[in-house]
Design a protein around this motif. Structure first.
Motif, PDB file in Angstrom:
ATOM      1  N   LYS A  57       0.835  -1.208   0.000  1.00  0.00           N
ATOM      2  CA  LYS A  57       0.000   0.000   0.000  1.00  0.00           C
ATOM      3  C   LYS A  57       0.865   1.252   0.000  1.00  0.00           C
ATOM      4  CE  LYS A  57      -3.812   2.278   2.509  1.00  0.00           C
ATOM      5  NZ  LYS A  57      -3.501   3.594   2.033  1.00  0.00           N
ATOM      6  N   VAL A  58       1.895   1.262   0.824  1.00  0.00           N
ATOM      7  CA  VAL A  58       2.796   2.421   0.864  1.00  0.00           C
ATOM      8  C   VAL A  58       3.433   2.626  -0.510  1.00  0.00           C
ATOM      9  CG1 VAL A  58       4.962   3.294   1.844  1.00  0.00           C
ATOM     10  CG2 VAL A  58       3.238   2.271   3.347  1.00  0.00           C
ATOM     11  N   THR A  59       3.841   1.546  -1.146  1.00  0.00           N
ATOM     12  CA  THR A  59       4.476   1.635  -2.460  1.00  0.00           C
ATOM     13  C   THR A  59       3.502   2.149  -3.512  1.00  0.00           C
ATOM     14  OG1 THR A  59       5.977  -0.171  -1.891  1.00  0.00           O
ATOM     15  CG2 THR A  59       5.730   0.332  -4.234  1.00  0.00           C
ATOM     16  N   THR A  60       2.310   1.555  -3.591  1.00  0.00           N
ATOM     17  CA  THR A  60       1.362   1.966  -4.637  1.00  0.00           C
ATOM     18  C   THR A  60       0.748   3.341  -4.359  1.00  0.00           C
ATOM     19  OG1 THR A  60      -0.465   0.749  -3.589  1.00  0.00           O
ATOM     20  CG2 THR A  60       0.816  -0.396  -5.312  1.00  0.00           C
ATOM     21  N   ASP A  61       0.705   3.744  -3.107  1.00  0.00           N
ATOM     22  CA  ASP A  61       0.167   5.070  -2.762  1.00  0.00           C
ATOM     23  C   ASP A  61       1.151   6.195  -3.090  1.00  0.00           C
ATOM     24  OD1 ASP A  61      -2.105   3.823  -1.802  1.00  0.00           O
ATOM     25  OD2 ASP A  61      -1.814   4.396   0.293  1.00  0.00           O
ATOM     26  N   THR A  62       2.401   5.847  -3.330  1.00  0.00           N
ATOM     27  CA  THR A  62       3.424   6.851  -3.617  1.00  0.00           C
ATOM     28  C   THR A  62       3.385   7.215  -5.104  1.00  0.00           C
ATOM     29  OG1 THR A  62       4.801   5.962  -1.841  1.00  0.00           O
ATOM     30  CG2 THR A  62       5.892   7.362  -3.482  1.00  0.00           C
ATOM     31  N   GLU A  63       3.229   8.499  -5.364  1.00  0.00           N
ATOM     32  CA  GLU A  63       3.150   9.007  -6.738  1.00  0.00           C
ATOM     33  C   GLU A  63       4.390   8.603  -7.541  1.00  0.00           C
ATOM     34  OE1 GLU A  63       1.166  10.937  -9.755  1.00  0.00           O
ATOM     35  OE2 GLU A  63       0.417  10.856  -7.705  1.00  0.00           O
ATOM     36  N   GLY A  80      -5.167   8.134 -14.554  1.00  0.00           N
ATOM     37  CA  GLY A  80      -5.126   9.591 -14.570  1.00  0.00           C
ATOM     38  C   GLY A  80      -6.252  10.229 -13.784  1.00  0.00           C
ATOM     39  N   GLY A  81      -7.079   9.410 -13.145  1.00  0.00           N
ATOM     40  CA  GLY A  81      -8.221   9.930 -12.393  1.00  0.00           C
ATOM     41  C   GLY A  81      -7.969   9.946 -10.899  1.00  0.00           C
ATOM     42  N   GLU A  82      -8.956   9.515 -10.148  1.00  0.00           N
ATOM     43  CA  GLU A  82      -8.860   9.479  -8.682  1.00  0.00           C
ATOM     44  C   GLU A  82      -8.468   8.079  -8.224  1.00  0.00           C
ATOM     45  OE1 GLU A  82      -9.121  11.827  -6.172  1.00  0.00           O
ATOM     46  OE2 GLU A  82      -9.034  13.252  -7.817  1.00  0.00           O
ATOM     47  N   TYR A  83      -7.870   8.033  -7.040  1.00  0.00           N
ATOM     48  CA  TYR A  83      -7.279   6.809  -6.505  1.00  0.00           C
ATOM     49  C   TYR A  83      -7.716   6.649  -5.049  1.00  0.00           C
ATOM     50  CZ  TYR A  83      -3.445   3.818  -4.775  1.00  0.00           C
ATOM     51  OH  TYR A  83      -2.705   2.821  -4.213  1.00  0.00           O
ATOM     52  N   ALA A  84      -7.952   5.416  -4.640  1.00  0.00           N
ATOM     53  CA  ALA A  84      -8.203   5.099  -3.233  1.00  0.00           C
ATOM     54  C   ALA A  84      -7.657   3.700  -2.975  1.00  0.00           C
ATOM     55  CB  ALA A  84      -9.698   5.145  -2.917  1.00  0.00           C
ATOM     56  N   SER A  85      -7.207   3.458  -1.749  1.00  0.00           N
ATOM     57  CA  SER A  85      -6.719   2.125  -1.405  1.00  0.00           C
ATOM     58  C   SER A  85      -7.009   1.840   0.061  1.00  0.00           C
ATOM     59  CB  SER A  85      -5.217   1.999  -1.679  1.00  0.00           C
ATOM     60  OG  SER A  85      -4.484   2.840  -0.814  1.00  0.00           O
ATOM     61  N   ARG A  86      -7.062   0.549   0.380  1.00  0.00           N
ATOM     62  CA  ARG A  86      -7.343   0.143   1.756  1.00  0.00           C
ATOM     63  C   ARG A  86      -6.807  -1.268   1.973  1.00  0.00           C
ATOM     64  NH1 ARG A  86     -13.399   0.304   3.075  1.00  0.00           N
ATOM     65  NH2 ARG A  86     -13.439  -1.399   1.601  1.00  0.00           N
ATOM     66  N   VAL A  87      -6.226  -1.492   3.158  1.00  0.00           N
ATOM     67  CA  VAL A  87      -5.762  -2.813   3.565  1.00  0.00           C
ATOM     68  C   VAL A  87      -6.745  -3.373   4.586  1.00  0.00           C
ATOM     69  CG1 VAL A  87      -3.975  -4.112   4.788  1.00  0.00           C
ATOM     70  CG2 VAL A  87      -3.319  -2.336   3.158  1.00  0.00           C
ATOM     71  N   VAL A  88      -7.179  -4.599   4.347  1.00  0.00           N
ATOM     72  CA  VAL A  88      -7.976  -5.346   5.315  1.00  0.00           C
ATOM     73  C   VAL A  88      -7.319  -6.716   5.427  1.00  0.00           C
ATOM     74  CG1 VAL A  88     -10.218  -6.354   5.868  1.00  0.00           C
ATOM     75  CG2 VAL A  88     -10.105  -4.111   4.766  1.00  0.00           C
ATOM     76  N   GLY A  89      -6.743  -6.983   6.576  1.00  0.00           N
ATOM     77  CA  GLY A  89      -6.016  -8.242   6.750  1.00  0.00           C
ATOM     78  C   GLY A  89      -4.845  -8.301   5.799  1.00  0.00           C
ATOM     79  N   ASN A  90      -4.768  -9.357   5.009  1.00  0.00           N
ATOM     80  CA  ASN A  90      -3.656  -9.516   4.064  1.00  0.00           C
ATOM     81  C   ASN A  90      -4.055  -9.121   2.640  1.00  0.00           C
ATOM     82  OD1 ASN A  90      -5.383 -11.715   3.635  1.00  0.00           O
ATOM     83  ND2 ASN A  90      -3.705 -13.087   3.081  1.00  0.00           N
ATOM     84  N   ARG A  91      -5.137  -8.364   2.507  1.00  0.00           N
ATOM     85  CA  ARG A  91      -5.631  -7.957   1.180  1.00  0.00           C
ATOM     86  C   ARG A  91      -5.558  -6.443   1.011  1.00  0.00           C
ATOM     87  NH1 ARG A  91     -10.486 -11.171  -1.002  1.00  0.00           N
ATOM     88  NH2 ARG A  91     -11.436  -9.125  -0.940  1.00  0.00           N
TER      89      ARG A  91
END
Length: 189
Positions: free
Chosen positions: A114-120, A144-155
């Protein structure tokens, strides 16, 4: 007369005792509650979604990624990646929604990813249009649009959203769709 009163008293005591015994032993039938219907992740939130491509499921996370994320996956193999595309319509706007769910061997790996993919500028997991798996006429570049991410357990769930070219809407609306679409990870089971 005394005998009649005693007999009547014994009858009353017997009736009261029987009533008490019946109340103690009686268990009212439990009301039958209908089983809770599982919510449909496509329609249970602020926006409704229609699947337009996928799911594509693979254990090859590096092969389905780009940028620095490819190298990250080579050092930290995933268990699987689940990719789908959805469409939503609201306020006269039409948006394409990419939902990627990466299952890692443990929660630590999911958080690091998540840290890696959240980094521009580090890359990400390919959506199905980017890698050519899905061909949708007029499909926008969701990266090129909007982004969101979330970790739940190992996903880790990664959502990217962009309006189709034939429509327009605000960046705020795109952000709302991206965060709402995180619930679509429930469809990736």
């Amino acid at each position: 007369m005394r005998a009649a009163l005693r007999g009547g008293g014994l009858v009353v005591i017997a009736l009261v005792s029987g009533l008490v015994w019946w109340l103690i032993r009686y268990e009212p039938a439990a009301e039958v509650q209908p089983a809770a219907q599982p919510q449909n992740p496509l329609t249970s939130g602020e926006f409704d979604y229609t699947r337009v491509a996928g799911p594509e499921i693979s254990a090859g996370c590096a092969a389905n990624s780009y940028g620095d994320v490819v190298g990250w996956f080579r050092e930290h193999p995933c268990d699987r990646v689940h990719r789908s595309l959805y469409e939503t319509r609201t306020q006269d706007a039409r948006a394409l929604v990419s939902v990627v769910v990466v299952t890692m061997p443990g929660q630590t790996g999911a958080k690091q990813l998540k840290v890696t993919t959240d980094t521009e500028g580090t890359g990400n997991v390919n959506d199905l249009v980017r890698d050519g798996t899905a061909t949708l006429p007029g499909a926008p570049n969701v990266a090129g649009g909007e982004y969101a991410s979330r970790v739940v357990g190992n996903r880790l769930t990664i959502v990217e959203v962009q309006f189709f070219e034939d429509t327009s809407g605000s960046q705020e609306l795109l952000g709302e769709i991206a965060h709402d679409a995180l619930r679509l990870s429930a469809a990736a089971r």
